[in-house]
Design a protein around this motif. Structure first.
Motif, PDB file in Angstrom:
ATOM      1  N   GLU A  31      12.444   3.973 -19.670  1.00 57.37           N
ATOM      2  CA  GLU A  31      11.911   2.736 -20.246  1.00 57.37           C
ATOM      3  C   GLU A  31      11.777   1.671 -19.159  1.00 57.37           C
ATOM      4  O   GLU A  31      12.373   0.596 -19.217  1.00 57.37           O
ATOM      5  CB  GLU A  31      12.814   2.255 -21.375  1.00 57.37           C
ATOM      6  CG  GLU A  31      12.837   3.207 -22.569  1.00 57.37           C
ATOM      7  CD  GLU A  31      13.693   2.694 -23.710  1.00 57.37           C
ATOM      8  OE1 GLU A  31      14.317   1.617 -23.554  1.00 57.37           O
ATOM      9  OE2 GLU A  31      13.744   3.354 -24.756  1.00 57.37           O
ATOM     10  N   ILE A  32      10.951   1.977 -18.170  1.00 58.04           N
ATOM     11  CA  ILE A  32      10.666   1.020 -17.104  1.00 58.04           C
ATOM     12  C   ILE A  32       9.178   1.061 -16.806  1.00 58.04           C
ATOM     13  O   ILE A  32       8.484   2.028 -17.119  1.00 58.04           O
ATOM     14  CB  ILE A  32      11.444   1.331 -15.809  1.00 58.04           C
ATOM     15  CG1 ILE A  32      11.060   2.719 -15.274  1.00 58.04           C
ATOM     16  CG2 ILE A  32      12.953   1.226 -16.021  1.00 58.04           C
ATOM     17  CD1 ILE A  32      11.573   2.999 -13.875  1.00 58.04           C
ATOM     18  N   SER A  33       8.700  -0.005 -16.191  1.00 59.59           N
ATOM     19  CA  SER A  33       7.320  -0.037 -15.706  1.00 59.59           C
ATOM     20  C   SER A  33       7.283   0.696 -14.365  1.00 59.59           C
ATOM     21  O   SER A  33       8.126   0.460 -13.493  1.00 59.59           O
ATOM     22  CB  SER A  33       6.877  -1.493 -15.525  1.00 59.59           C
ATOM     23  OG  SER A  33       5.622  -1.562 -14.885  1.00 59.59           O
ATOM     24  N   SER A  34       6.302   1.596 -14.197  1.00 63.93           N
ATOM     25  CA  SER A  34       6.276   2.374 -12.962  1.00 63.93           C
ATOM     26  C   SER A  34       4.869   2.862 -12.647  1.00 63.93           C
ATOM     27  O   SER A  34       4.004   2.921 -13.526  1.00 63.93           O
ATOM     28  CB  SER A  34       7.225   3.574 -13.067  1.00 63.93           C
ATOM     29  OG  SER A  34       6.773   4.479 -14.054  1.00 63.93           O
ATOM     30  N   ASP A  35       4.665   3.203 -11.390  1.00 60.86           N
ATOM     31  CA  ASP A  35       3.461   3.903 -10.960  1.00 60.86           C
ATOM     32  C   ASP A  35       3.846   4.848  -9.836  1.00 60.86           C
ATOM     33  O   ASP A  35       4.838   4.622  -9.128  1.00 60.86           O
ATOM     34  CB  ASP A  35       2.362   2.929 -10.504  1.00 60.86           C
ATOM     35  CG  ASP A  35       2.720   2.205  -9.222  1.00 60.86           C
ATOM     36  OD1 ASP A  35       2.492   2.777  -8.137  1.00 60.86           O
ATOM     37  OD2 ASP A  35       3.216   1.060  -9.288  1.00 60.86           O
ATOM     38  N   VAL A  36       3.079   5.915  -9.680  1.00 58.77           N
ATOM     39  CA  VAL A  36       3.347   6.917  -8.654  1.00 58.77           C
ATOM     40  C   VAL A  36       2.063   7.161  -7.877  1.00 58.77           C
ATOM     41  O   VAL A  36       1.013   7.407  -8.470  1.00 58.77           O
ATOM     42  CB  VAL A  36       3.848   8.238  -9.258  1.00 58.77           C
ATOM     43  CG1 VAL A  36       4.143   9.254  -8.138  1.00 58.77           C
ATOM     44  CG2 VAL A  36       5.094   8.014 -10.112  1.00 58.77           C
ATOM     45  N   ASP A  37       2.164   7.091  -6.571  1.00 56.80           N
ATOM     46  CA  ASP A  37       1.017   7.359  -5.704  1.00 56.80           C
ATOM     47  C   ASP A  37       1.484   8.294  -4.597  1.00 56.80           C
ATOM     48  O   ASP A  37       2.669   8.596  -4.457  1.00 56.80           O
ATOM     49  CB  ASP A  37       0.471   6.058  -5.121  1.00 56.80           C
ATOM     50  CG  ASP A  37      -0.988   6.176  -4.679  1.00 56.80           C
ATOM     51  OD1 ASP A  37      -1.524   7.301  -4.681  1.00 56.80           O
ATOM     52  OD2 ASP A  37      -1.572   5.141  -4.309  1.00 56.80           O
ATOM     53  N   SER A  38       0.542   8.761  -3.787  1.00 61.78           N
ATOM     54  CA  SER A  38       0.894   9.680  -2.713  1.00 61.78           C
ATOM     55  C   SER A  38       0.111   9.321  -1.458  1.00 61.78           C
ATOM     56  O   SER A  38      -0.920   8.650  -1.512  1.00 61.78           O
ATOM     57  CB  SER A  38       0.583  11.124  -3.112  1.00 61.78           C
ATOM     58  OG  SER A  38      -0.813  11.312  -3.303  1.00 61.78           O
ATOM     59  N   VAL A  39       0.636   9.782  -0.324  1.00 68.51           N
ATOM     60  CA  VAL A  39      -0.062   9.616   0.938  1.00 68.51           C
ATOM     61  C   VAL A  39       0.165  10.863   1.766  1.00 68.51           C
ATOM     62  O   VAL A  39       1.290  11.358   1.881  1.00 68.51           O
ATOM     63  CB  VAL A  39       0.398   8.342   1.686  1.00 68.51           C
ATOM     64  CG1 VAL A  39       1.884   8.384   2.008  1.00 68.51           C
ATOM     65  CG2 VAL A  39      -0.420   8.139   2.957  1.00 68.51           C
ATOM     66  N   TYR A  40      -0.923  11.409   2.298  1.00 71.07           N
ATOM     67  CA  TYR A  40      -0.866  12.571   3.180  1.00 71.07           C
ATOM     68  C   TYR A  40      -1.338  12.113   4.542  1.00 71.07           C
ATOM     69  O   TYR A  40      -2.502  11.734   4.706  1.00 71.07           O
ATOM     70  CB  TYR A  40      -1.752  13.689   2.639  1.00 71.07           C
ATOM     71  CG  TYR A  40      -1.597  15.007   3.378  1.00 71.07           C
ATOM     72  CD1 TYR A  40      -0.527  15.850   3.100  1.00 71.07           C
ATOM     73  CD2 TYR A  40      -2.520  15.396   4.343  1.00 71.07           C
ATOM     74  CE1 TYR A  40      -0.376  17.053   3.764  1.00 71.07           C
ATOM     75  CE2 TYR A  40      -2.387  16.595   5.017  1.00 71.07           C
ATOM     76  CZ  TYR A  40      -1.316  17.424   4.728  1.00 71.07           C
ATOM     77  OH  TYR A  40      -1.166  18.615   5.398  1.00 71.07           O
ATOM     78  N   SER A  41      -0.445  12.104   5.501  1.00 71.35           N
ATOM     79  CA  SER A  41      -0.716  11.447   6.778  1.00 71.35           C
ATOM     80  C   SER A  41      -0.645  12.421   7.935  1.00 71.35           C
ATOM     81  O   SER A  41       0.011  13.460   7.864  1.00 71.35           O
ATOM     82  CB  SER A  41       0.320  10.344   7.038  1.00 71.35           C
ATOM     83  OG  SER A  41       0.429   9.443   5.977  1.00 71.35           O
ATOM     84  N   GLU A  42      -1.291  12.034   9.005  1.00 68.35           N
ATOM     85  CA  GLU A  42      -0.962  12.625  10.284  1.00 68.35           C
ATOM     86  C   GLU A  42       0.423  12.105  10.683  1.00 68.35           C
ATOM     87  O   GLU A  42       0.791  10.971  10.360  1.00 68.35           O
ATOM     88  CB  GLU A  42      -1.992  12.217  11.341  1.00 68.35           C
ATOM     89  CG  GLU A  42      -3.408  12.675  11.040  1.00 68.35           C
ATOM     90  CD  GLU A  42      -3.556  14.196  11.040  1.00 68.35           C
ATOM     91  OE1 GLU A  42      -2.800  14.861  11.792  1.00 68.35           O
ATOM     92  OE2 GLU A  42      -4.410  14.707  10.298  1.00 68.35           O
ATOM     93  N   VAL A  43       1.195  12.932  11.374  1.00 71.01           N
ATOM     94  CA  VAL A  43       2.563  12.545  11.703  1.00 71.01           C
ATOM     95  C   VAL A  43       2.611  11.203  12.416  1.00 71.01           C
ATOM     96  O   VAL A  43       3.442  10.339  12.120  1.00 71.01           O
ATOM     97  CB  VAL A  43       3.240  13.631  12.567  1.00 71.01           C
ATOM     98  CG1 VAL A  43       4.618  13.170  13.028  1.00 71.01           C
ATOM     99  CG2 VAL A  43       3.353  14.929  11.795  1.00 71.01           C
ATOM    100  N   ALA A  44       1.700  10.984  13.363  1.00 71.77           N
ATOM    101  CA  ALA A  44       1.733   9.762  14.168  1.00 71.77           C
ATOM    102  C   ALA A  44       1.350   8.530  13.376  1.00 71.77           C
ATOM    103  O   ALA A  44       1.602   7.410  13.816  1.00 71.77           O
ATOM    104  CB  ALA A  44       0.810   9.914  15.370  1.00 71.77           C
TER     105      ALA A  44
END
Length: 276
Positions: free
Chosen positions: A81-94
């Protein structure tokens, strides 16, 4: 300040503990939880790095695992029972620290939970991006601890420098609701500039004007490191959290921290709120 948006950075291969802790803290604070699930591309190997079929296959598996973890995180938080969002990031290591830093700009508090704490690569990227690049306060949660944003006793590590003052301001609301705040100084030197004639008196007066119950503790190092003295004193006074300034900078995409900061980042046995 009040924490209305809390960002938790988690790894795609991590379990649910960091998410549960972040959700509990947001429930305490009435805050919105943003989750950033991270993964990074494998580095090409060899004298002349190329994107081989094996590299592409590994990258595709990582991206699939990342999306699956995003779905799992949304399912878990959807039951809270909380407000939330989920996102993702796929990065180069550097570039991972820069990607994390860009997301950190839009939060009031950044979390490193137990799984992220134990993941040296992810912890380094979060510190470099969130703490150093974006300048966001950071709550470091080592394994086996019980973090809270409603502590009864706070240890404020104080050395009369700007970073300590920044940490104190970030934690003002939390400290104002605590039963006790222990302003702790190790081997302070009385001087016209810096600590003043009575080390700790100025910051104690500042906090008292905010209605905070303050005690000033001046401690000798006695041959121990400052980090060891702070951690032992935190145990002695039953502190729930340590608040301190972070000293360091980012150079050539490497996070470089001072000795006390590095020791606390690697060895703390209590939750630590850091600001820079």
């Amino acid at each position: 300040m009040s924490f209305k948006t809390i960002l938790a950075v988690v790894g795609a291969s991590h379990g649910d503990e960091d998410l549960r802790i972040a959700a509990d803290l947001c429930g305490q604070a009435g805050a919105h939880l943003s989750v950033l699930v991270t993964a990074w591309a494998p580095e090409p190997m060899g004298r002349y790095p190329t994107m081989t079929p094996a590299w592409v296959e590994q990258r595709d598996r990582s991206m699939q695992a990342l999306q699956e973890r995003v779905g799992q995180a949304r399912d878990l938080l959807g039951r809270r029972e909380i407000s939330s969002d989920v996102d993702s990031v796929y990065s180069e290591v550097a570039a991972a620290d820069y990607d994390i830093g860009e997301r950190s700009i839009y939060c009031d508090l950044l979390l490193i939970g137990p799984d992220a704490f134990a993941d040296a690569d992810l912890k380094r990227q979060v510190l470099g991006g969130g703490l150093l690049q974006a300048g966001r306060p950071l709550l470091l949660i080592p394994p086996g601890t019980k973090p809270t944003l409603q502590p009864k006793t706070v240890l404020l590590a104080w050395d009369s420098r700007a970073q300590s003052a920044r940490a104190a301001r970030e934690a003002l609301e939390m400290m104002s609701k605590a039963e006790s705040v222990r302003v702790t100084m190790v081997d302070p030197t009385a001087s016209l500039r810096g600590s003043g004639d009575e080390p700790g008196a100025d910051v104690a007066a500042y906090l008292a004007r905010h209605g905070i119950n303050v005690t000033v503790d001046t401690l000798p190092s006695g041959g121990k490191t400052v980090a060891q003295v702070l951690q032992q004193h935190a145990v002695d006074v039953s502190a729930d959290i340590i608040v301190m300034g972070a000293y360091g900078h980012s150079r050539l995409r490497e996070s470089i921290f001072g000795g006390v900061t590095r020791s606390m980042l690697d060895e703390t046995k209590l939750p630590v709120l850091m600001a820079r």
